[in-house]
Design an enzyme around this catalytic site. Structure first.
Site, PDB file in Angstrom:
ATOM      1  CG  ASN A   1      -1.937  -0.951   1.359  1.00  0.00           C
ATOM      2  OD1 ASN A   1      -2.395  -1.450   0.340  1.00  0.00           O
ATOM      3  ND2 ASN A   1      -2.329  -1.278   2.570  1.00  0.00           N
TER       4      ASN A   1
ATOM      5  N   GLY B   1       1.133  -4.105  22.127  1.00  0.00           N
ATOM      6  CA  GLY B   1       1.710  -2.767  22.011  1.00  0.00           C
ATOM      7  C   GLY B   1       2.846  -2.566  23.007  1.00  0.00           C
ATOM      8  CE  LYS B   2       1.020   1.963  27.546  1.00  0.00           C
ATOM      9  NZ  LYS B   2       0.256   0.847  28.089  1.00  0.00           N
TER      10      LYS B   2
ATOM     11  N   GLY C   1       6.652   7.326  10.557  1.00  0.00           N
ATOM     12  CA  GLY C   1       6.516   6.510   9.354  1.00  0.00           C
ATOM     13  C   GLY C   1       6.465   5.033   9.651  1.00  0.00           C
TER      14      GLY C   1
ATOM     15  CG  ASP D   1       2.863  -4.388   9.680  1.00  0.00           C
ATOM     16  OD1 ASP D   1       2.141  -5.358   9.966  1.00  0.00           O
ATOM     17  OD2 ASP D   1       2.464  -3.352   9.139  1.00  0.00           O
TER      18      ASP D   1
ATOM     19  CG  ASP E   1       3.887   7.084  13.134  1.00  0.00           C
ATOM     20  OD1 ASP E   1       2.884   6.408  13.391  1.00  0.00           O
ATOM     21  OD2 ASP E   1       4.180   7.463  11.983  1.00  0.00           O
TER      22      ASP E   1
HETATM   23  O1  RIB Z   1       0.169  -2.087   9.695  1.00  0.00           O
HETATM   24  C1  RIB Z   1       0.333  -0.821   9.155  1.00  0.00           C
HETATM   25  C2  RIB Z   1      -0.099  -0.790   7.737  1.00  0.00           C
HETATM   26  O2  RIB Z   1      -1.481  -1.004   7.692  1.00  0.00           O
HETATM   27  C3  RIB Z   1       0.125   0.511   7.017  1.00  0.00           C
HETATM   28  O3  RIB Z   1       1.379   0.571   6.400  1.00  0.00           O
HETATM   29  C4  RIB Z   1      -1.028   0.589   6.055  1.00  0.00           C
HETATM   30  O4  RIB Z   1      -0.648   0.451   4.727  1.00  0.00           O
HETATM   31  C5  RIB Z   1      -1.978  -0.502   6.489  1.00  0.00           C
HETATM   32  O5  RIB Z   1      -1.988  -1.541   5.604  1.00  0.00           O
HETATM   33 NA    NA Z   2       7.257   4.244  13.351  1.00  0.00          NA
END
Ligand code: RIB
Ligand code: NA
Length: 311
Positions: free
Chosen positions: A12, A225-226, A294, A257, A251
């Protein structure tokens, strides 16, 4: 080149707006900044593993448009094998409009586009990758049929499979998703959807993890998460908590991921580390990524991390 890691998943273009906070329904607010970034859960995980030093291959579909072309160039620049990243004329490259609030929380809308055009025949065409990979990762941002096809194919070829059921499935998944996964690793929300239990913290995750195991995977992990993650395995059924690192989040987009990609990396490159240690290190990588803005560009390279993460 035999790959360590194979990802069958999404690409994406993330369209990221930074704002003081997330807007309420019906509300208009001013943002402070707008950037685009390479995202999509599949690619994010592939890039996370590649930046740590894994040889990675991607199976994905982009549109025959500017974002699609940029996307493939980005993979190449990171040393990722794009032999099976193909273009379609029938849809645009996937996009994800994202809003990030000042406290690091985000909200995301995914428009899958070309991702839904990755078919079982595309996966069949990539058979040679399944013969050589050590670990295959997949998520739920391409069609469920293609995801299941990839999981079955990997399992059949003796490849270790990691299934990150994200975003949360809209309807109940075929039990074969879990049976063909060596690891299933949802976050709290996804674990709640899958198990029907409310998962919000360490204690509720400890209750839900055995339910995931019963669905047929070898190892069940719920990321928090944390707060790190909770896991259990067929060999060690007692749920166990791996504490998270304390950091100042800037962020959190794509942190899950970073975790999944890192986990694949440690399974491929450090298979003999105890599971708990693989998870501790994967949490460390994810925590590091939330300290920068990001998604993919916030993931650390090996050189950015302490030596002991690779010992
Ligand atoms: O897990 C984060 C991702 O979820 C983002 O990069 C966005 O593209 C969504 O798919
Ligand atoms: Na980040």
């Amino acid at each position: 080149m035999a790959a360590d890691i194979l990802v069958t998943g999404s690409c994406n273009m993330d369209l990221i707006t930074y704002a003081p906070r997330l807007p309420l329904p019906g509300e208009t607010i001013h943002g402070t900044r707008y950037v685009t970034g390479f995202g999509g859960k599949g690619s994010n995980q592939c890039v996370a593993a590649a930046k740590l030093g894994a040889k990675a291959s991607m199976i994905a579909k982009v549109g025959n448009d500017a974002y699609g072309k940029e996307y493939i160039e980005n993979f190449k620049a990171l040393g990722i094998d794009t032999g099976h990243v193909t273009m379609t004329e029938d849809a645009c490259t996937g996009v994800a409009p994202i809003v990030v609030g000042a406290d690091g929380t985000n909200s995301i809308i995914i428009v899958p586009g070309a991702n839904l055009h990755l078919t079982e025949s595309d996966i069949d065409a990539a058979s040679s990758l399944f013969q050589s990979a050590k670990v295959m990762l997949c998520q739920l941002e391409i069609s469920p049929e293609s995801t299941l096809c990839a999981l079955r194919k990997a399992k059949g070829a003796g490849v270790f499979t990691i299934f990150n059921p994200a975003p949360a499935p809209q309807k109940e998944l075929d039990p074969d998703f879990y049976k063909n996964s060596d690891i299933v690793c949802p976050n709290e929300t996804e674990a709640s959807t899958i198990t029907g239990l409310e998962v919000t913290d360490v204690e509720s995750a400890k209750v839900a993890v055995p339910h995931l195991l019963k669905m047929g995977c070898g190892i069940a992990i719920i990321t928090l998460g944390k707060d790190g993650c909770v896991f259990a395995s067929k060999e060690r059924e007692e749920p166990c908590w791996v504490k998270g690192e304390k950091v100042n989040a800037v962020d959190t987009t794509g942190a899950g991921d970073a975790f999944a990609g890192a986990l694949a990396f440690f399974f491929a490159k450090f298979p003999h580390l105890p599971l708990e240690e693989k998870l501790r290190r994967s949490c460390y990588v994810a925590s590091d990524s939330v300290c920068r803005e990001g998604t993919q560009k916030s993931y650390p390279y090996r050189r950015d991390l302490p030596e002991e993460i690779f010992a």
